[in-house]
Scaffold this active site. Structure first.
Site: not given
Ligand code: NDP
Length: 335
Positions: A54, A214-215, A223, A233, A301
């Site tokens: 990362y 998860p999202l 959004k 993102r 949230e």
């Molecule tokens: P999500 O799918 O939950 O996406 C998170 C992103 O969604 C945020 O950074 C933000 O992006 C947006 N978001 C989150 N909450 C809200 C909200 N309430 N309202 C509006 N926008 C929101 O999770 P990630 O993809 O970030 O994955 C989570 C974690 O999982 C990572 O940090 C990592 O630790 C792990 N991971 C592991 C992987 C693996 O291969 N093992 C691969 C990927 C992730 P923004 O505001 O910038 O649009």
């Protein structure tokens, strides 16, 4: 906060946790990361996820600085790292993969960057077919025996690879993986729900799970329902692939489903992010949902999603399944 056992291990992990991918270094510097991690910690989050790859090690450096500044007791949280991709921009073959050499180097570099004495969880970020399974399982077992790692696991390994690791561990009296880190969300579910099904049983691996995205990287927040917001993102440099994915025919079809799901959320008096997170939490095979956030308001949230779980009655779940229309039957899953 609810706490769940990480599979059949004794470790109690908060069902909502927090990860550093994308956001740390790209969107959040040390003060912003401190604010956001504190918001999660104050809401009961006890697990912070990271990986060598990362932001080329920068995400671990930021997290280490935050943990120092926050001054939380070391026995009050769990930190992880993952090994495979390497921390350098252009790693040599020695500096990536799952050889004994790289697993050791990456573990000690992560410990240094995160300024902690040991890693609670250490994941093989992907499988590495170029390394014998015995070498991987033996190296992880040694790290545990040395006290540098408490539990080891995998990320995006197939059920077959996980069973091979289990068999090798049993054959040589080594330690099998405790947990897997797979993608799991409303749109990505086959492996988690079908392929891994027998691995959750205590008679096999008793596998714990720390699920990611998860999202669906934000798609499931709603959004993107009316175009792409500037601050999101998919607009970050280097994430053009995500924009392409969202704009593809499949991405657009998913967006249509999010619009329908948003109506369900509204009927329940909640929001789309909370509905999507609660749906993940509802699955008892999920040990923890790793959330991501670029803003404190998102943490606020997301960490209230637990309130929505009781609203997911069988009737509501059926409605959601009707919209998603992507559940694999056991029969298909077994084929
Ligand atoms: P999500 O799918 O939950 O996406 C998170 C992103 O969604 C945020 O950074 C933000 O992006 C947006 N978001 C989150 N909450 C809200 C909200 N309430 N309202 C509006 N926008 C929101 O999770 P990630 O993809 O970030 O994955 C989570 C974690 O999982 C990572 O940090 C990592 O630790 C792990 N991971 C592991 C992987 C693996 O291969 N093992 C691969 C990927 C992730 P923004 O505001 O910038 O649009």
């Amino acid at each position: 906060m609810e706490f769940r056992r990480l599979g059949k291990s004794g470790l109690q992990v908060s069902v909502l946790s927090f990860g550093a991918w994308v956001t740390f270094s790209n969107q959040l510097d040390i003060p912003a990361a401190l604010e956001i991690m504190a918001a999660a910690y104050d809401r009961g989050c006890n697990f912070f996820d990271n990986a060598e790859v990362y932001a080329h090690g920068q995400a671990e450096t930021i997290m280490g600085a935050v943990l120092q500044k926050a001054g939380w007791r070391r026995d009050s949280y769990i930190v992880s790292s993952k090994v495979f991709g390497g921390a350098l921009k252009d790693p040599s073959p020695l500096q990536r993969g799952l050889s004994r050499k790289h697993i050791y180097d990456a573990a000690y570099q992560a410990i240094e960057r995160m300024q902690c004495d040991y890693l609670d969880l250490y994941f093989c970020h992907r499988p590495d077919p170029k390394v014998p399974m015995e070498e991987i399982v033996r190296t992880m077992t040694e790290l545990i025996h040395r006290g540098d790692v408490l539990y080891w696991g995998t990320s995006e390994w197939s059920a077959q690879e996980l069973m091979e690791a289990y068999a090798v561990a049993r054959q040589y009296n080594l330690i099998p993986p405790t947990m897997e880190q797979p993608q799991y969300n409303m749109f990505h579910r086959y492996r988690f729900e079908n392929e891994y099904e027998r691995l959750y049983h205590v008679d096999t691996l008793g596998l714990g799970t720390t699920i990611w995205s998860p999202l669906a990287s934000g798609l499931l927040t709603g959004k993107y329902n009316h175009g792409i917001p500037d601050e999101s993102r998919v607009n970050l440099p280097g994430y053009e692939w995500l924009k392409e994915m969202f704009m593809s025919a499949e991405g657009q079809a998913r967006l249509e489903k999010v619009k329908q799901l948003a109506e369900v959320a509204q009927e329940l008096g909640t929001t789309m992010p909370k509905l999507a997170l609660a749906w993940c939490i509802k699955n008892p095979n999920v040990s923890t949902v790793i959330t991501g956030a670029s803003k404190v308001s998102q943490v606020e949230e997301n960490f209230s999603a637990l309130d929505v779980v009781p609203l997911l009655t069988s009737e509501v779940m059926e409605k959601i399944e009707g919209i998603l229309n992507n559940k694999h039957s056991k029969l298909i899953g077994a084929s």
